[in-house]
Design an enzyme around this catalytic site. Structure first.
Site, PDB file in Angstrom:
ATOM      1  N   VAL A 154      40.717  32.157  71.973  1.00  0.00           N
ATOM      2  CA  VAL A 154      39.857  32.588  70.872  1.00  0.00           C
ATOM      3  C   VAL A 154      39.100  33.833  71.322  1.00  0.00           C
ATOM      4  CG1 VAL A 154      37.922  31.965  69.379  1.00  0.00           C
ATOM      5  CG2 VAL A 154      39.589  30.220  70.049  1.00  0.00           C
ATOM      6  N   LYS A 155      39.253  34.905  70.579  1.00  0.00           N
ATOM      7  CA  LYS A 155      38.509  36.125  70.924  1.00  0.00           C
ATOM      8  C   LYS A 155      37.155  36.041  70.231  1.00  0.00           C
ATOM      9  CE  LYS A 155      39.141  41.066  71.672  1.00  0.00           C
ATOM     10  NZ  LYS A 155      39.053  40.957  73.149  1.00  0.00           N
ATOM     11  N   ALA A 156      36.207  35.474  70.960  1.00  0.00           N
ATOM     12  CA  ALA A 156      34.879  35.201  70.417  1.00  0.00           C
ATOM     13  C   ALA A 156      33.813  35.768  71.343  1.00  0.00           C
ATOM     14  CB  ALA A 156      34.676  33.689  70.272  1.00  0.00           C
ATOM     15  N   TYR A 160      32.600  35.718  76.221  1.00  0.00           N
ATOM     16  CA  TYR A 160      32.379  36.824  77.139  1.00  0.00           C
ATOM     17  C   TYR A 160      31.162  36.631  78.037  1.00  0.00           C
ATOM     18  CZ  TYR A 160      36.367  39.182  75.339  1.00  0.00           C
ATOM     19  OH  TYR A 160      37.668  39.489  75.037  1.00  0.00           O
TER      20      TYR A 160
END
Length: 305
Positions: A154-156, A160
Site C-alpha cells: 500500500v503506497k500510504a 513512510y
C-alpha cells in the site's frame, strides 16, 4: 525545488497557496491517505511531455485505496485526464514529479472515519533525486514493516514513518541511504525504492511477497532487462551477506530512477564504481521514458495535443 503556480484539488484548478487541509482532519491526525508519485519527462526531439506509466500508477493507487478502505473520489479515467490538465494549466515543458494524494478530509474525524474524501494533484518541476555518482548505504537496524501489520504494497503516507526512521538513522551515521531487512533477515528494499543486485551477470531483486512496494519502475526494469538487454532477471529472496559480495547494486524507483550503489556497510560493491549492467539498464530506462524511438509507447502518456 520550484513550486507550481497551480494545483488541482477535488476537480478544480486552484492557486498553489489555496490548497489547504484542516489541521484536525483525519488525514492529519491518523495519516489516512494513499498516494502516487509519478514522473513526467520532457522530450526535445518530440517537443512533448510524457507522463511515464500513468495508467499503471493509477491502477496501483486504486489497489492501495481498496486495501486502506478509502473510497476513491474519482474514477481512473478522470484522474488521468486531470493529471494532464493540471500540467497543461501550468504550461510546464520540463521534467516533473507529479504527486496525487487521496485523503480522508473529515473535520476533526475519528480513527474510523472514511468520508468525505478529497484529492490533490501537484505537478512539481524536478531534476534528478540522486546524483549520478552513486550511493554509500547501510543496512538499517530498523526492520521493514510486514504485510500483516502495515502492508508495504500500500503506497500510504503512514508507511513512510518506517522509511524515515531508516533513512534518518543512515544519514546520522554518515551514509547516504539505507537498506531495510525483513524480520527474518532477508532483504526487502530501500526506504522508498526497489533494490537490485547483480551476481555473475544476473540481475536479482526481491519478490513482491518480500514486504516491498510493487514498484512500477521495478516492473519496467524487469521488462527492459529481458527485451532490450537480453538478460533474464531473477526474483528471489536475498540474504544480507549477498549485499557484500554482489558485483553490482542499484536502487530503482520513480524518484531514484536507476541509482548505483557503491558500497554497503563500507563494503565496496564490485570495484566500487558504477557497474556495466547498471549503466546499460539505466541508459535503456532513460530511452524508454523520453519517447522518440523508446520501447513500449503505451508506457508514455502525452500531455500536449
Amino acid at each position: 525545488m520550484a513550486k507550481p503556480r497551480l494545483l488541482l484539488m477535488n476537480g478544480r484548478i486552484i492557486p498553489y497557496e489555496d490548497a489547504r487541509v484542516h489541521v484536525l482532519s483525519t488525514a492529519m491526525k491518523y495519516a489516512a491517505s494513499v498516494y502516487e508519485a509519478m514522473r513526467a519527462y520532457w522530450s526535445d526531439p518530440d517537443q512533448q511531455l510524457y507522463v511515464f506509466r500513468l495508467r499503471d500508477h493509477l491502477r496501483r493507487l486504486q489497489r492501495s485505496a481498496k486495501i486502506a478502505r478509502i473510497p476513491l473520489p474519482a474514477d481512473l479515467a478522470r484522474l488521468e485526464q486531470e493529471t494532464r490538465e493540471v500540467i497543461r494549466a501550468n504550461g510546464f515543458r520540463e521534467d516533473l514529479h507529479v504527486r496525487l494524494i487521496v485523503f480522508v478530509d473529515t473535520d476533526d474525524g475519528g480513527l474510523a472515519s472514511r468520508e468525505p474524501v478529497s484529492y490533490v494533484l501537484a505537478p512539481i518541476p524536478t531534476g534528478r533525486y540522486f546524483g549520478a555518482g552513486g550511493l554509500h548505504v547501510a543496512v538499517s537496524s530498523w526492520d521493514r514493516t510486514s504485510d500483516n501489520a502495515i502492508p508495504p504494497r500500500v503506497k500510504a503516507a503512514a508507511n513512510y514513518q518506517n522509511s524515515r526512521l531508516a533513512l534518518l538513522q543512515a544519514r546520522t551515521d554518515g551514509y547516504d541511504d539505507a537498506i531495510l531487512l525483513n524480520s527474518d533477515g532477508s532483504v526487502a528494499e530501500g526506504p522508498g525504492y526497489t533494490l537490485f543486485l547483480v551476481r555473475d551477470e544476473q540481475p536479482i531483486t526481491s519478490p513482491v511477497t518480500s514486504n516491498i512496494l510493487e514498484g512500477v519502475t521495478r516492473a519496467t526494469l524487469l521488462t527492459l532487462f529481458r527485451e532490450t538487454l537480453s538478460v533474464e532477471p531473477r526474483e528471489r529472496e536475498i540474504d544480507r551477506t549477498e549485499l557484500y559480495i554482489a558485483d553490482e547494486a542499484f536502487f530503482a524507483g520513480t524518484a531514484a530512477e536507476v541509482t548505483p550503489i557503491l558500497s554497503v556497510d563500507r563494503h565496496p560493491i564490485g570495484d566500487g564504481a558504477v557497474g556495466p549492467l547498471t549503466a546499460k539498464v539505466r541508459e535503456a530506462y532513460f530511452q524508454a521514458v523520453r519517447g522518440g524511438s523508446g520501447p513500449h509507447p503505451e508506457w508514455r502518456t502525452s500531455v500536449y495535443p
